[in-house]
Design a protein around this motif. Structure first.
Motif, short mmCIF file in Angstrom:
data_model
loop_
_atom_site.label_atom_id
_atom_site.label_comp_id
_atom_site.label_asym_id
_atom_site.label_seq_id
_atom_site.Cartn_x
_atom_site.Cartn_y
_atom_site.Cartn_z
N ARG A 1 -3.51 15.11 -3.77
CA ARG A 1 -3.55 14.79 -2.35
C ARG A 1 -4.68 13.80 -2.04
N ASP A 2 -4.48 13.02 -0.98
CA ASP A 2 -5.54 12.11 -0.55
C ASP A 2 -6.56 12.87 0.29
N GLU A 3 -7.54 12.14 0.79
CA GLU A 3 -8.63 12.77 1.55
C GLU A 3 -8.15 13.44 2.84
N ASN A 4 -6.94 13.11 3.31
CA ASN A 4 -6.37 13.73 4.51
C ASN A 4 -5.42 14.87 4.19
N ASP B 1 4.25 9.48 -8.83
CA ASP B 1 4.08 9.32 -7.38
C ASP B 1 5.17 10.07 -6.62
N VAL C 1 0.15 12.46 -2.49
CA VAL C 1 0.33 11.09 -2.99
C VAL C 1 1.07 11.09 -4.31
#
Length: 115
Positions: free
Chosen positions: A96-99, A22, A103
């Motif tokens: 990466r997250d959806e935005n 992380d 992460v």
């Protein structure tokens, strides 16, 4: 079979170590090959939930990883770190997250093929 189990089986089928970390540099996942490499070959135990720097203690390695992760935070792509003693390329890949926010990242190994 649930999605997490399928993903774990896919990652375990990959023949090289994959370690997901992380943004706080805490190890969250290791595939089967990574567990073998770090636990059987290098003698570490119970790395899940611990700092990546528990097994990367060399100050140069620590600085290289921290600098690379800062580049990833600024929307960088995967970063080649080095070739190890087994002639494997070590690469850090962003997750990466959806935005598009970072992460975490995973450290992966692959055969170094020279042409």
């Amino acid at each position: 079979m649930d999605e997490n189990r399928i993903m774990s089986l896919i990652l375990d089928a990959y023949p090289y170590p994959i370690v997901f970390v992380d943004c706080g540099h805490v190890i969250r996942y290791m595939n089967k090959r990574a567990r073998y490499h770090y636990y059987e070959e290098r003698g570490y135990r119970d790395l899940i939930g611990k700092s990546l720097f528990d097994c990367h203690r060399d100050p140069k390695s620590v600085e290289m990883i921290k600098t690379s992760v800062e580049k990833l935070k600024n929307h960088g792509n995967e970063i080649f770190l080095k070739v190890n003693a087994r002639n494997e390329r070590i690469i850090i890949t962003p997750v990466r997250d959806e935005n598009g926010q970072l992460v975490g990242y995973f450290e992966r190994f692959e055969m170094n093929v020279q042409k």
